[in-house]
Design an enzyme around this catalytic site. Sequence first.
Site, mmCIF file in Angstrom:
data_model
loop_
_atom_site.group_PDB
_atom_site.id
_atom_site.type_symbol
_atom_site.label_atom_id
_atom_site.label_comp_id
_atom_site.label_asym_id
_atom_site.label_seq_id
_atom_site.Cartn_x
_atom_site.Cartn_y
_atom_site.Cartn_z
ATOM 1 N N LYS A 60 -0.054 -6.573 0.286
ATOM 2 C CA LYS A 60 -1.296 -5.952 -0.216
ATOM 3 C C LYS A 60 -1.111 -4.462 -0.525
ATOM 4 O O LYS A 60 -1.744 -3.593 0.082
ATOM 5 C CB LYS A 60 -2.446 -6.149 0.786
ATOM 6 C CG LYS A 60 -2.772 -7.606 1.054
ATOM 7 C CD LYS A 60 -4.015 -7.764 1.914
ATOM 8 C CE LYS A 60 -4.399 -9.197 2.138
ATOM 9 N NZ LYS A 60 -3.423 -10.000 2.909
ATOM 10 N N THR A 67 3.696 4.775 -6.936
ATOM 11 C CA THR A 67 4.247 4.231 -5.686
ATOM 12 C C THR A 67 4.119 2.714 -5.652
ATOM 13 O O THR A 67 5.048 2.012 -5.222
ATOM 14 C CB THR A 67 3.521 4.870 -4.479
ATOM 15 O OG1 THR A 67 3.699 6.288 -4.577
ATOM 16 C CG2 THR A 67 4.064 4.376 -3.154
HETATM 17 O O1 C5P Z 1 -3.800 -19.930 10.069
HETATM 18 P P1 C5P Z 1 -4.619 -19.844 8.831
HETATM 19 O O2 C5P Z 1 -4.519 -21.094 7.955
HETATM 20 O O3 C5P Z 1 -6.047 -19.423 9.083
HETATM 21 O O4 C5P Z 1 -3.908 -18.661 7.999
HETATM 22 C C1 C5P Z 1 -4.437 -18.148 6.825
HETATM 23 C C2 C5P Z 1 -3.548 -17.058 6.285
HETATM 24 O O5 C5P Z 1 -4.187 -16.474 5.161
HETATM 25 C C3 C5P Z 1 -3.275 -15.908 7.255
HETATM 26 O O6 C5P Z 1 -1.970 -15.396 6.951
HETATM 27 C C4 C5P Z 1 -4.335 -14.893 6.927
HETATM 28 O O7 C5P Z 1 -3.941 -13.593 7.219
HETATM 29 C C5 C5P Z 1 -4.449 -15.093 5.410
HETATM 30 N N1 C5P Z 1 -5.730 -14.684 4.852
HETATM 31 C C6 C5P Z 1 -6.949 -15.194 5.271
HETATM 32 N N2 C5P Z 1 -8.103 -14.759 4.704
HETATM 33 C C7 C5P Z 1 -8.072 -13.852 3.728
HETATM 34 C C8 C5P Z 1 -6.876 -13.323 3.279
HETATM 35 C C9 C5P Z 1 -5.707 -13.767 3.873
HETATM 36 O O8 C5P Z 1 -6.981 -16.042 6.144
HETATM 37 N N3 C5P Z 1 -9.198 -13.476 3.162
#
Ligand code: C5P
Length: 233
Positions: A60, A67
């Site tokens: 992200k 940069t």
């Molecule tokens: O374990 P789980 O299926 O909840 O993991 C979801 C992944 O997606 C994690 O790496 C989490 O950080 C990422 N994520 C999320 N919601 C967001 C953005 C990213 O759950 N809005």
Amino acid sequence: MPNPIIVALDVSAERATNLVEELAPAVGAFKIGSTLFTSAGPEFVRKVRATGASVFLDLKFHDIPNTVAGAVASATALDVQMITIHTCGGTEMMKAAEETAQKTARELKRPAPLVLGVTVLTSMDDRSLRETGVAKNAEEQVIYLAELAGKAGLRGLVCSPLEVTKLRTIIPKHMQLVTPGIRLGNAKADDQKRTLSPKEAIVAGANWLVIGRPIYGASNPKEAAESILRTLS
Ligand code: C5P
């Protein structure tokens, strides 16, 4: 359809190494986020790529355009297939990221990674947006930033599963949607509050599903990934 399952490697480097070996044939890609990358670094990315598996480098990026362009060039040189940037970094930053991904990939003679825009983090609500000076509510802000990302030339977005249907009506058709928050019907939601099943998310218009705990937390992760894939056919 390519295998749309991206396994989130939110685990230690040691566990991630074992998971990659076990799951590489059964999934589309692995997501390496800031926790794993900060501890295991580019070396770990190279290790995953050496198995032939695709990598979604979810760092992200959000910085001045020059940069961010540098970070995107480094990620492209690492040969990852997806990268995230924050759309609230603005048009100039998004354009710099996309153009650098294309240019670096051309120089290296490989396909450009998909630069994905992150709109509003799902941990933010209307109140926390207001606190940071954003007058729009979360839903309006997601739509506003998604449109901005499309105009800046990004080819994809990360969004919550419940945003997919709406976004499909406003973004250009070719833009890819990547969604976390995926849970199987009877599985526990963990800390995810707004979820869809894999099939529901794909039917709504998602291209890629980021799935962590339902796969790596299962007693047999490979079988879990394969059974999720079966629900999609
Ligand atoms: O374990 P789980 O299926 O909840 O993991 C979801 C992944 O997606 C994690 O790496 C989490 O950080 C990422 N994520 C999320 N919601 C967001 C953005 C990213 O759950 N809005």
